[in-house]
Design a protein around this motif. Structure first.
Motif, short mmCIF file in Angstrom:
data_model
loop_
_atom_site.label_atom_id
_atom_site.label_comp_id
_atom_site.label_asym_id
_atom_site.label_seq_id
_atom_site.Cartn_x
_atom_site.Cartn_y
_atom_site.Cartn_z
N LEU A 1 0.84 -1.19 0.00
CA LEU A 1 0.00 0.00 0.00
C LEU A 1 0.87 1.24 0.00
N VAL A 2 0.41 2.30 -0.64
CA VAL A 2 1.14 3.57 -0.68
C VAL A 2 0.72 4.40 0.53
N ASP A 3 1.69 4.81 1.33
CA ASP A 3 1.46 5.62 2.52
C ASP A 3 0.32 5.08 3.40
N PRO A 4 0.39 3.83 3.81
CA PRO A 4 -0.70 3.27 4.61
C PRO A 4 -0.75 3.87 6.01
N ASP A 5 -1.93 3.92 6.57
CA ASP A 5 -2.12 4.34 7.95
C ASP A 5 -3.01 3.28 8.59
N TYR A 6 -2.44 2.46 9.42
CA TYR A 6 -3.15 1.35 10.05
C TYR A 6 -3.68 1.74 11.44
N THR A 7 -3.62 3.01 11.77
CA THR A 7 -3.98 3.46 13.11
C THR A 7 -5.47 3.33 13.37
N VAL A 8 -5.82 2.43 14.27
CA VAL A 8 -7.21 2.32 14.71
C VAL A 8 -7.29 2.32 16.24
N GLU A 9 -6.14 2.48 16.89
CA GLU A 9 -6.10 2.45 18.35
C GLU A 9 -7.09 3.40 19.01
N PRO A 10 -7.29 4.63 18.50
CA PRO A 10 -8.22 5.54 19.19
C PRO A 10 -9.69 5.13 19.09
#
Length: 139
Positions: free
Chosen positions: A26-35
């Motif tokens: 993936l290009v520039d992935p953001d896997y952040t789901v912690e919040p």
């Protein structure tokens, strides 16, 4: 995926990856789901399987303890194999699956009857209500 990769067999490789349950880059992935306590995973279904991008997200996101709702969008309204595969992967990553929905997506046949904008809006509102109810605390 950029158009150059598509021209060089990228779509073939993506379809093969979906069939085999593999991820992708993936290009520039953001896997952040912690919040977030609640997460909706929505994916097109290719050949009965989730897309490689969603497979990559599930493999890399910190999903332990998350309440997840799955939406499968396919050429048919029923995609039990994709739902089962997603549920298995999400549970293996420590998430709990609170529900799922399957919706009819794009049909490439030019003779296919397309839903009106009004019908799409109605379906979207129904889906939103289904997701809302799935995340409500159970008595």
């Amino acid at each position: 995926m950029d158009s150059r990769r598509m021209e060089n067999g990228g779509m073939f490789h993506a379809l093969l990856a979906a069939l085999l349950g593999l991820g992708t880059t993936l290009v520039d992935p953001d896997y952040t789901v912690e919040p977030f306590e609640a997460v909706v995973v929505m994916t097109p279904v290719w050949m009965g399987n989730p897309t490689p991008a969603v497979t990559t997200f599930i493999s890399n996101g910190v999903l332990k303890g998350k309440k997840m709702f799955i939406v499968a969008v396919g050429g048919t309204a029923a995609n039990p194999r994709a739902i089962a595969r997603l549920e298995k992967w999400l549970r293996a990553r420590g998430a709990s699956v609170v529900g799922h929905s399957e919706v009819l997506g794009y049909i490439p046949d030019p003779r296919a009857v397309r839903p009106s904008d009004e019908e799409l809006m109605t379906e979207g509102v129904l889906l939103a209500e289904t997701v809302r109810q799935a995340f409500e605390p159970q008595p």
